[in-house]
Each structure stands twice: as C-alpha cells, then as structure tokens.
Write a protein that holds these residues in place. Sequence first.
Motif, short mmCIF file in Angstrom:
data_model
loop_
_atom_site.label_atom_id
_atom_site.label_comp_id
_atom_site.label_asym_id
_atom_site.label_seq_id
_atom_site.Cartn_x
_atom_site.Cartn_y
_atom_site.Cartn_z
N TYR A 1 0.80 -1.23 0.00
CA TYR A 1 0.00 0.00 0.00
C TYR A 1 0.84 1.27 0.00
N VAL A 2 2.08 1.18 0.44
CA VAL A 2 2.94 2.37 0.52
C VAL A 2 4.09 2.23 -0.47
N PHE B 1 -5.88 6.82 -1.43
CA PHE B 1 -6.11 5.81 -2.47
C PHE B 1 -5.05 5.88 -3.57
N ILE B 2 -4.29 6.99 -3.60
CA ILE B 2 -3.26 7.14 -4.62
C ILE B 2 -2.02 6.31 -4.29
N LYS C 1 1.52 -0.41 -6.26
CA LYS C 1 1.25 -1.51 -7.20
C LYS C 1 2.08 -1.36 -8.47
N LYS C 2 2.17 -0.13 -8.97
CA LYS C 2 2.99 0.13 -10.17
C LYS C 2 4.47 -0.15 -9.91
#
Length: 480
Positions: free
Chosen positions: A329-330, A468-469, A475-476
């Motif tokens: 997530y981070v 949410f960003i 993920k990228k």
Amino acid sequence: MSDNEGEKLRWYNLGLMGFVSVWGFGNVVNNYANQGLKVIVSWVLIIALYFIPYVLMVGELGSAFKDGKAGVSTWIRETTGASGRKLAYFAGFTYWVVHIPYLAQKPQSVLIALDWAIFPDSKFMDSFSTLVAQFLILGIFIFFMWVAAKGINSIKKIGTIAGTAVFVMSLLYILLVVTAPMLRGVEPATTNITFKSIMPEFNFAYFTTLSMLVFAVGGAEKLSPYVNNTKNSSKEFPRGMMILAGMVAICAILGSIAMSMMFDANNIPADLKMNGQYYAFAILGDYYGLGNTFVVLYSIANLLAQISALVFSIDAPLKVFLAEADEEYVPKSLLKTNENGTPITGYKITLILVGILIIVPALGIGDMNSLFNWLLDLNSIVMPMRYLWVFLAYVALRKAKEGTFNLEYKFVKNSKLAMVIGSWCFIFTAFACIMGMFPKGVEVFSSQWIFQITLNVLTPFILIALGFIFPTLAKKNKLK
C-alpha cells in the motif's frame, strides 16, 4: 518500564500524565468563544457521555495489544480480519494526513505568540495584508521543516519545558481570576448568570460547535502504551482515567467561569480565538498591578511550546504512518530517508499540502482573524477523523468471539453494551465533524460563507482521497 512493582505507574501518575497531554488553556478559550456561558453545561455533557467512555476504550485496546508498535493501526489490523492490512494502512494514513491543517495553522500560532511577546501593547501583525502574512507564515513553516529534517531534538526538549510552563500558568490564571473579586475587588464582566444563560439550546447553530469540543478532549490514545505499565491495571487504569476526566471537568468549568469574569458572555470579542489567551493574561496583569508581565511570560513560553509542537508534528505523524508500512500500500519512494532518518519524500508531500492550505484560503478569506478562525475550525473537523478508527477497532474487538483476544482489562463486561457505546462514540464523532463544516460567525450564503464551506467539505475529502493514490503507486512499483 521495569516489571518491578515499585516502578509501576499508579492511578495518580496516569491521571497527571493524561491531563498534561490532553488538556490546554486554548480549549477553554476556543469553546467559550463559540458558546459563551452555555459551554459550562456542554463540558459536563461531553465529558460524561463521550470523554470518559473514550479514554476507557483506549485503555482496553492498549491492554489487548500491548506489543503493537503502530498504535491505532495495530488495533485495526488485528481486529478486522481479512481486510485488516488495508484498513490498518488507511488508519495510519489518516493519523498522518489529519495533521496537515494542524501544520498549516501552527506557524500562525508561532507568529501571533511572537507578536505578543515583542509588542504586547500594539499588534505588529495588523500592518500586514492577509496574503503577505500567509507568505510569511509559509516561510516559517519551511524553516521549521528544515529544522525537523535535520533531526534536531533540542527544540522539542525546550518545548516540553515551555509547554509545562504554559500549563502551570494556565492553572495559575484560573486560580488568580476566580479569587480576583475577593482579593482585588474586581467586578465580573458577565453579571446575568442564570440557569437559562448556561443551558444550551440544542439547535443547528449549537451542533455546529460540537466538533470543537470533541477536538478539545481528543488524543487519549497517547496513554494506551501505559496500560500494562500500571499497577493492578484492571482497577487503577480506569481510576486514573476517571481522575483525568475529573481534572479536565474542573479546569474546563472553572476556566469557563474565569473567562466569563473577564469577557462578557453577551459581547464576546470577535478575535477571542486568535488573541483570547493573550488578552486574558494582559487583563490579569492589570488586575494585580503587574502591567505586561503575565502576558509577556505567557507569550514567550507559548512561543517555544508552539515551535516544539510544530517541529514534532511535522516529523512524528509521518513516522507513525510509516512505522509498520506495508509495501503493498505504501510506495518505496515514500520510505526513502536521509542520513538523519527523515522520510524526505513524505516531507515534500507534506510541504505541498500545507503550502496549499496556507496560501489558497488567503485568496478568499479577507482578514487574519477570519483566516485563523477558519483554520481552527477546519482542525476541529479533520483532526477527530482519526478517533473514528479507535472506535471502529473497539467495536471490532468486542464483536470478536470470546477468547479470541486476551482482554486483561474490560471497560464494560457485557460485549453488546460495549459495542453500543463504541458505536455511539463513532456516530457522535462523525456527526460533530459533519456539523463542524458549516461556517460560524459568517453571514449565511454570503460569498465568504460559500468559500469557507466549500473548503471545509473539499479539504477532508481531498486529504482522504490521497490515501487511495499511494496503493496505486505501490502496485505500479511492484509491477516494475
């Protein structure tokens, strides 16, 4: 803390620790400015129906997860099952992001304290336009962000001493004002104190002031690490919390009465939130024939305390957010640190967000007093959002099957009743935040009212949307 019984905290230690960390003179001034004498009954209600359950829930959560390093994030991750990791990320993110409006206002408080310390008889700040003052405030923020990035802890230590001095002077203020009529023959400014004058009218206008009360009594989760360092915690921790609640209630009520003796509840100065603490000590000096002595001493102590709070709040919330960062997530770029362990990317994002909140409102809010009041109200809307995670974790904890968690201390033995109380605190906090979005002291539907309510609604949504960003960026990064 050693396990030696002689070194265990007692209920009175907890009560005093909590009082110093939760309470402040500004809580009295800001809520008196909002409600006048009616705040006396409001204090009784908020402490009995919200603050006491809140601190005791924190005690139970802290006891259940005594080894957790990330506070509320740990509580959420452990209690919410399959979705725990994601929710824990949002809890940690919320803890950091709600400090953005706080950081936008702190440099204002630094400048105001400096102004009063140097020019107690005339306000140097009045010579600046709002926009010029805000650019100056942005400069102050950038300087202390540089200080925080250097890992300089001396300012924080000085601030602790100064904060204690402010705390002692605040208690001294209450004592000297309450006894002033007897010692100095002072006539109270508010004379028509009746049952009707202290009883709130539970209407729309009143409900818009609730967020400031919630903001005032929040932050009890700071005490959670000490539950298991308390002697006979199941008995002494709640006793300490009750003592804390009692001390807060006494200071809130007596402080409000002291304010009413100085400032007519029917004619409250428009800039009381911004300058009320300093006006109070200036008038106190007049009462006792000491001129500007009290106000200068308080201004210097408060200046150092505000600087320390600014430096600490730039650094600590971000590090709490990243303490147990989940790389799902981070993004890794957010975890990048310099030689002092400072998360540089996080600092840059903080600077951008705080800079926007310092400069943009100055384009639509015409004077410094209105801008100060708006930022203070925005803090009371946004900051309590982090308490929602505490209540969510508590409801989830008590909803779990018996024996799932080792609960050495229970606030309420009956789990259904416990969930009802936790849900009540969650709903009340959310309601107070929503009602706080409606501007106060501004003509309804005027251009400034529309500008303020737009910012009040958009700011929390934009700040939370940022949460949410980061997972998308993380993920990228993993795909690369």
